[in-house]
Design an enzyme around this catalytic site. Structure first.
Site, mmCIF file in Angstrom:
data_model
loop_
_atom_site.group_PDB
_atom_site.id
_atom_site.type_symbol
_atom_site.label_atom_id
_atom_site.label_comp_id
_atom_site.label_asym_id
_atom_site.label_seq_id
_atom_site.Cartn_x
_atom_site.Cartn_y
_atom_site.Cartn_z
ATOM 1 N N HIS A 147 2.096 28.240 -13.951
ATOM 2 C CA HIS A 147 1.769 29.755 -14.033
ATOM 3 C C HIS A 147 2.922 30.626 -13.262
ATOM 4 O O HIS A 147 3.725 29.863 -12.356
ATOM 5 C CB HIS A 147 0.613 29.926 -13.190
ATOM 6 N N ASP A 149 3.563 33.752 -10.753
ATOM 7 C CA ASP A 149 2.599 34.584 -9.846
ATOM 8 C C ASP A 149 2.164 35.919 -10.289
ATOM 9 O O ASP A 149 3.135 36.654 -10.910
ATOM 10 C CB ASP A 149 3.370 34.394 -8.350
ATOM 11 N N HIS A 297 5.615 27.799 -11.933
ATOM 12 C CA HIS A 297 5.527 26.697 -10.961
ATOM 13 C C HIS A 297 4.261 26.102 -11.148
ATOM 14 O O HIS A 297 3.074 26.577 -11.701
ATOM 15 C CB HIS A 297 5.800 27.244 -9.793
ATOM 16 N N ARG A 312 2.802 31.365 2.036
ATOM 17 C CA ARG A 312 3.844 31.948 1.114
ATOM 18 C C ARG A 312 3.732 33.584 1.444
ATOM 19 O O ARG A 312 2.766 34.356 1.695
ATOM 20 C CB ARG A 312 3.387 31.796 -0.348
#
Length: 321
Positions: A147, A149, A297, A312
Site C-alpha cells: 500500500h 499511505d 511498502h 511513524r
C-alpha cells in the site's frame, strides 16, 4: 549383400524439420515474467557525488543506507538539500542505530514540511506520532499488504519517517517497491490506456480489514472518497509513477466494475516484482525515511508472538496530478 535403400530427395524435403507445437498461451493481463527495465532516475537526472554522507545502495533502483549522519542534530540547509536529492534518487533512505526520541524524530521529519495526523491509527507521544505496537494479542494494523499511505486523502503524505523501537528476534522486515519502475515496465498499450485515467480511493476497504463498522462509521464525513490520477507525475522529478494500491483504490472512473477490477488487479500486481523492491531487516533504533509519492511498502508479519514496536511521523503532501 544389397545395401539399404537411401531415402529419395523428395521424401527428405517434404518431411517436417521440427515437431508441431500444440496451441499455448498464458492468461491475458498477467504479471509479466522476464527482463525488466530498471531506471533509477529520470533521463535528465544530474548524477553528482554526495559530499556530506556516504550512500550505500541496497537494490538496483530503490533503497540506500546513509552512513555518517546523526539525525538527532539539526540539519543545515545544505545537508537537507543533499538528503532530499538522495531521497529522490533512491526513494527510501535507511539510517542505522539512531535511537531518536519522538521529539527528535518529529524535528527531523519537519525539515520536509508540515506534519500529518491520522485519527484512524494509535497515537504515540503526540498527535502527529503514530505508534504500531504489535505482539501476539496486539491489534492488527497495516501488515501483509502492499500500500501507499493515506491515498484516501485529497493530499496524500509526501513521505514518512519510521523508527523501530523494539524488534523481534527474527522477522518483521519492511519492503518497499519503486512505482516508477512499476510504471516503466507495463506494456505500452496499458501505459497508454491509463496515462490520463483517474481512480477512486477510499479509507474503508483498507481499514475494514481490522476495524468494525462501528469504529469506521464516524470518519466517513471526514474522509469521503477522492479521485486521483492512476499515473501521477512526481512534483520534483517529473517522473510518471503508478499510483493505485490494493488497500485504498476501489475503482477506475468510467469503467464497468468487471473491467475496472480486472485492470486494477493487473496494476496492483506490479508492486510484487522483486526487481522493483528493497527489503530492510530492522535493528532497534533504525530509521527509514521514504518518499510516499513514489513507493508502496509492505510490513511483513512473520514474527509470531514476539513484540514489534514502531513509531511513524508522516509529512503532509500535495494534490497528485
Amino acid at each position: 549383400m544389397t545395401p539399404p535403400a537411401t531415402p529419395s530427395t523428395a521424401a527428405i524435403s517434404t518431411a517436417p524439420t521440427t515437431p508441431a507445437l500444440r496451441p499455448h498461451r498464458i492468461p491475458a493481463d498477467g504479471l509479466y515474467e522476464g527482463p525488466r527495465v530498471l531506471r533509477r532516475t529520470p533521463d535528465d537526472w544530474e548524477d553528482r557525488p554526495y559530499e556530506r554522507f556516504e550512500v550505500v545502495p541496497q537494490a538496483a533502483t530503490i533503497g540506500a543506507e546513509i552512513h555518517g549522519l546523526d539525525l538527532s542534530r539539526p540539519l543545515s540547509e545544505a545537508l537537507r538539500t543533499e538528503l532530499n536529492r538522495a531521497l529522490l534518487e533512491w526513494k527510501v533512505l535507511f539510517f542505522r542505530g539512531q535511537h531518536l526520541s519522538s521529539a527528535a524524530q518529529r524535528e527531523f521529519a519537519a525539515n520536509w514540511g508540515e506534519l500529518e495526523t491520522n485519527p484512524l491509527l494509535a497515537q504515540g507521544d503526540s498527535k502527529d506520532v503514530v505508534r504500531f505496537d504489535k505482539a501476539a494479542a496486539g491489534a492488527l494494523t497495516f501488515e501483509n499488504v502492499w500500500h501507499t499511505d493515506v491515498t484516501f486523502r485529497e493530499r496524500p503524505a509526501l513521505g514518512a519517517v519510521l523508527q523501530l523501537r523494539e524488534v523481534p528476534p527474527a522477522g518483521g522486515d519492511t519492503m518497499w517497491a519503486d512505482m516508477a519502475a512499476a510504471y516503466d515496465n507495463l506494456p505500452s498499450k496499458i501505459r497508454t490506456r491509463i496515462n490520463f485515467a483517474r481512480a477512486v480511493h477510499d479509507y474503508l476497504p483498507g481499514f475494514a480489514r481490522f476495524y468494525s463498522e462501528a469504529q469506521l462509521a464516524p470518519f466517513q464525513a471526514e474522509f469521503p472518497p477522492v479521485e486521483h490520477p492512476v499515473v501521477r507525475r512526481h512534483p520534483e522529478t517529473g517522473r510518471r509513477m503508478l499510483f493505485v494500491n490494493a488497500s485504498f483504490t476501489t475503482r477506475i472512473v468510467g469503467l464497468a466494475e468487471a473491467e475496472s477490477d480486472r485492470l486494477l488487479r493487473m496494476l496492483f500486481q506490479q508492486a510484487h516484482v522483486p526487481e522493483f523492491q528493497v527489503r530492510w531487516r530492522w535493528r532497534a533504533g533504525d530509521i527509514a525515511f521514504w518518499d510516499n509519492r513514489a513507493t508502496q511498502h509492505y510490513a511483513v508479519n512473520d514474527y509470531g508472538a514476539h513484540r514489534r514496536l514502531a513509531e511513524r511521523v508522516a509529512i503532509a503532501g500535495d494534490r497528485p496530478y
